[in-house]
Design an enzyme around this catalytic site. Structure first.
Site, PDB file in Angstrom:
ATOM      1  CB  THR A 203      -0.687   0.186   1.542  1.00 25.73           C
ATOM      2  OG1 THR A 203      -0.421  -0.540   2.416  1.00 25.73           O
ATOM      3  CG2 THR A 203      -2.176  -0.630   0.957  1.00 25.73           C
ATOM      4  CB  SER A 236       3.629   0.064   5.096  1.00 25.17           C
ATOM      5  OG  SER A 236       4.772  -0.751   6.012  1.00 25.17           O
ATOM      6  CG  ASP A 237       6.394   2.478   0.005  1.00 22.71           C
ATOM      7  OD1 ASP A 237       7.180   1.997  -0.230  1.00 22.71           O
ATOM      8  OD2 ASP A 237       5.733   2.992  -1.566  1.00 22.71           O
ATOM      9  CD1 TRP A 238      11.849   0.238   4.493  1.00 25.40           C
ATOM     10  CD2 TRP A 238      10.056  -0.729   3.117  1.00 25.40           C
ATOM     11  NE1 TRP A 238      11.446  -0.910   3.902  1.00 25.40           N
ATOM     12  CE2 TRP A 238      10.647  -1.613   2.988  1.00 25.40           C
ATOM     13  CE3 TRP A 238       9.020  -0.588   2.336  1.00 25.40           C
ATOM     14  CZ2 TRP A 238      10.312  -3.254   3.579  1.00 25.40           C
ATOM     15  CZ3 TRP A 238       8.332  -2.288   2.186  1.00 25.40           C
ATOM     16  CH2 TRP A 238       9.109  -3.350   2.430  1.00 25.40           C
TER      17      TRP A 238
END
Length: 823
Positions: A203, A236-238
């Site tokens: 995401t 999650s994206d970082w």
């Protein structure tokens, strides 16, 4: 049937192992599993037989867990290049190779592919995505995911959803209508979930319609998992996850990176405080354990792939993809070139090839074949001239530098050393040299030698934040502090502008000592343990007019001139969007001058996404090479010399920015409104009436094709089944074997046309190969979805009955055959 039953039994056995493992975990173990233990991995839990799950950036290679050239990776052409092949089977082979690379590096999950759309040509990261068209994007992405997972390695299809630009990407609220979401931005994800069953989704940072994607319950739980049946994990994206309970209720399974995340102890505390439901945690853990079972990281669960597939020659595949991706958009007959052609090769990018885009997509190939290398080996009569350098900005120290990073504690004692592939140091999380810890680390010195290849004034500088002491050849050029500006992106130290600190006059071939000392600033808060800074350099700036004059003289004395023009990392990279589509520097002037001197001028455009080509009608040929990967120079020699034909077709419209109908990437008051609705890419160009330089689907080969017949079987569409089949018969009328991409478009019949639908849209395609005079058939299924639109009133897909014109042709604007059907 028996094979399907066997697969079901294996799935059931894996699910049983997952449930057994889940039942042995307490709350703290479960919440710890949902948070990264470091930059790239999840923690092992030995008591249930769970190994650490390791993730790595892609999509053109597998970097592994360290940002270093010590562990090189195959570097394939950019995703835009892969999409330009219009070949899902080739994308599958690329994915299988990357699975091989991942297994070699101990990686379980590849953080790829990127299937966001080219909404605006200014998107800075478009080289990492496939196309402006959702159908083509979904087809290439499906092949890629199938290939990676056929090797037993998971994927995370990203960035879910509407992450179509980089400006304010952490905070922007993208306002997207439900119909545009369904028909455009969600469509590739939906197709890949249905056809490739990915084991992961990532995401995005951004918000969609007021809700950040890591908390978007509607899009994640109701659509992705509910409607589509996605059963993989959601990471999650970082640094994207911001809320413990919001992320959990929004369907986020894993918050990366760790160990400081909104999950872990914070999530356990939320359950104990009655703010979160442990059953939702169980659902997330179950999906993580399912991933572990699929990739072979959970004892007692048979992995999906039990035996590694046959080994793939990575260099050969990289070269094949590159030449299949090259798009010949103009050729007046100069190509292909004879082997004995006297060639003047011109352009800085011909010598220092740009083979990949900037940002997290970076990998380190063991070698790079530049255009100068490739053409020099294939054409004995070749001369070279720089002509014009695309960049007048300092870049990470590279050619001629031999560098290492020396780590010291507060007393100056050396803790350890690490080699550097360039002057760019990026140590994220525990990616530190042996013997070095963040707690003990006090300073890092980038040190080594620089052997210039040109005499003159060399500029040196820094990129990053904090204190620096820069010394070159015994002279201190800078001793000061670079303070934080107004940047909101935590990776600004990677993507930010370099700063010149001084010049030193150097002699070609004479090595000098260089040093950049960087004491760490412990007072500056960092979102994760990281060391990010760069030693940057720019060679002597010779007079631009003199360089162009040299190139002109070389071109005048040659039978053909090949000019390689390029963008730079400061034009196309993660972290920022573009401000224009012009080639940087004096490259346009160079092309015009060379073309005036030699009528047989071929221009090779080395960019990951569209640039303006104002001289395109003044040259004999234009070849788009994208970011061609490590074997790009060899592939270029194959194509220019005629050993192979350029096989690519445009996956995105190329045109002038002034004519582009959708350009906005900059939010206003934190919001970016997608006011164009479903009209992006060629759909928008059609609506505006503007004519692009080169239309969607365009591309030339070295042979000619005749389209002989188009037969439509619409029985299945009329009966409400899966769709229509178009059979297109084509004949190779040239003298060479060639490959053709047969494209089929749908358009409402003139009597059915309305303003709420595009004038036409891609409905299917197929690639065929034929020898001279040979006739072949392309059988192309047109899915039922091609005849549907999303009804925002009813919240459902609606079959739009009526008459449709089915067109088969070589591009969006090169229609060869059409038939009208009722659907």
């Amino acid at each position: 049937m028996a094979q399907h039953a066997d697969g079901d039994q294996r799935d059931q056995a894996r699910e049983a192992a997952v449930e057994a493992a889940l039942g042995k975990l307490d709350l703290d173990s479960k919440t710890r599993l949902l948070a990264g233990q470091d930059m790239w991995s999840l923690p092992p839990i030995p008591e249930i037989g769970l190994k650490s799950l390791v993730m790595s950036d892609g999509p053109i290679g597998v970097r592994g867990t360290r940002w270093t050239a010590d562990d090189p990776s195959i570097a394939l052409p950019s995703p835009t290049a892969l999409a330009a092949t219009w070949d899902p089977a080739l994308a599958r082979r690329a994915g299988a190779l990357l699975a091989q690379e991942a297994r070699r590096k101990g990686v379980h999950v590849l953080l790829a592919p990127t299937v966001n759309l080219h909404r605006s040509p200014l998107g800075g990261r478009h080289f990492e995505a496939y196309s402006e068209d959702p159908y083509l994007t979904g087809a290439i992405g499906t092949g890629y995911v199938q290939g990676v997972q056929s090797g037993g390695v998971g994927t995370t299809v990203k960035h879910f959803v509407a992450n179509d630009a980089e400006t304010d990407r952490f905070t922007v609220n993208n306002l997207v209508g439900e119909r545009a979401l369904r028909e455009l931005y969600l469509a590739p994800f939906e197709a890949i979930v249905a056809n490739a069953h990915p084991w992961g989704i990532m995401t995005a940072y951004n918000q969609v319609n007021g809700t950040t994607m890591t908390e978007h319950r509607y899009l994640v739980n109701e659509i992705l998992r509910g409607e589509w049946g996605f059963d993989g994990f959601n990471v999650s994206d970082w640094l994207a996850a911001r809320s413990t309970t919001g992320a959990l209720k929004g369907g986020l399974d894993v918050a990366m990176p760790g160990p400081q995340t909104v999950y872990g102890p914070a999530l356990a505390a939320a359950v104990r405080a009655g703010e979160a439901d442990e059953s939702e945690i169980d659902d997330a853990v179950r999906r993580v354990l399912r991933l572990a079972a699929r990739v072979g990281a959970l004892d007692g669960a048979e992995p999906v792939v039990t035996e590694a597939p046959a080994e793939i020659d990575g260099e050969a595949l990289a070269r094949e993809i590159a030449r299949r991706a090259f798009v010949l958009v103009r050729n007046t007959g100069v190509l292909p070139l004879r082997p004995d052609t006297r060639i003047a090769l011109v352009g800085a990018a011909a010598r220092d090839a740009r083979v990949l885009g900037g940002g997290s997509a970076t990998v380190f190939p063991a070698h790079i074949t530049s255009p100068l290398d490739g053409l020099g080996a294939a054409f004995p009569s070749l001369t070279y001239a720089v002509g014009a350098d695309p960049s007048d900005e300092l870049a990470p120290a590279d050619q001629g530098f031999e560098l290492r990073a020396v780590c010291r504690d507060a007393e100056g004692t050396v803790l350890g050393e690490g080699t550097l592939p360039s002057g760019q140091l990026q140590w994220l999380g525990d990616d530190l040299p042996a013997g070095v810890t963040h707690e003990a680390l006090h300073s890092i010195e980038i040190t080594g030698t620089f052997t210039p290849r040109e005499s003159g004034d060399h500029a040196f500088g820094t990129r990053g934040l904090g204190a620096f002491t820069l010394t070159v050849d015994g002279t201190v050029l800078y001793d000061g502090v670079q303070s934080m500006g107004t940047e909101s992106d935590p990776f600004e130290a990677i993507f930010g502008a370099p700063r010149e600190r001084g010049k030193v006059t150097l002699t070609a071939g004479r090595p000098v000592e260089v040093s950049l000392l960087h004491p760490l600033d412990r007072s500056r808060a960092m979102p994760l343990p990281a060391v990010l800074f760069s030693l940057v350099h720019l060679g002597p700036r010779r007079d631009a007019d003199a360089l162009i004059a040299e190139a002109v003289e070389a071109a005048r004395d040659a039978e053909a001139a090949v000019v390689v023009v390029a963008t730079t990392e400061r034009v196309e990279s993660e972290g920022f969007d573009r401000t224009d589509l012009r080639l940087p520097g004096r490259q346009d002037d160079l092309v015009r001058a060379v073309a005036a001197a030699n009528p047989n001028t071929v221009v090779v455009v080395n960019s990951g996404s569209p640039v303006e080509l104002p001289w395109r009608d003044e040259v004999a040929a234009v070849l788009l090479s994208w970011f061609p990967g490590q074997e790009g120079g060899a592939a270029l020699a194959d194509v220019l010399g005629g050993a192979e034909e350029p096989g690519g077709r445009l996956p995105t419209t190329w045109g002038a920015l002034a004519d582009a109908p959708v350009t906005g990437v900059t939010p206003a008051d934190g919001e970016l409104a997608y006011t164009e609705g479903v009209f992006i890419g060629y759909r928008a160009w059609d609506r505006s009436g503007a004519t692009p330089a080169y239309p969607f689907g365009h591309g030339l080969g070295y042979t000619d094709w005749s389209y002989e017949s188009l037969d439509i079987d619409s029985t299945s569409a009329v009966s409400g089944a899966s769709g229509t089949t178009a059979t297109v018969r084509v004949r190779n009328t040239g003298e060479r074997t060639g490959r053709e991409v047969v494209q089929v478009y749908l358009a409402p019949a003139p009597s059915q046309a309305d303003t709420d639908r595009p004038a036409r849209w891609l409905a299917g395609f197929a690639t065929v190969t034929a020898g001279p005079g040979e006739t072949v058939e392309a059988v192309i299924g047109l899915p039922r979805r091609a005849f549907e639109t999303w009804d925002e009133t009813t919240g459902a897909w609606v079959h739009r009955e009526g008459a449709y014109v089915v067109t088969a042709g070589r591009s969006l604007t090169d229609a060869r055959l059409n038939e009208t059907i009722a659907a």
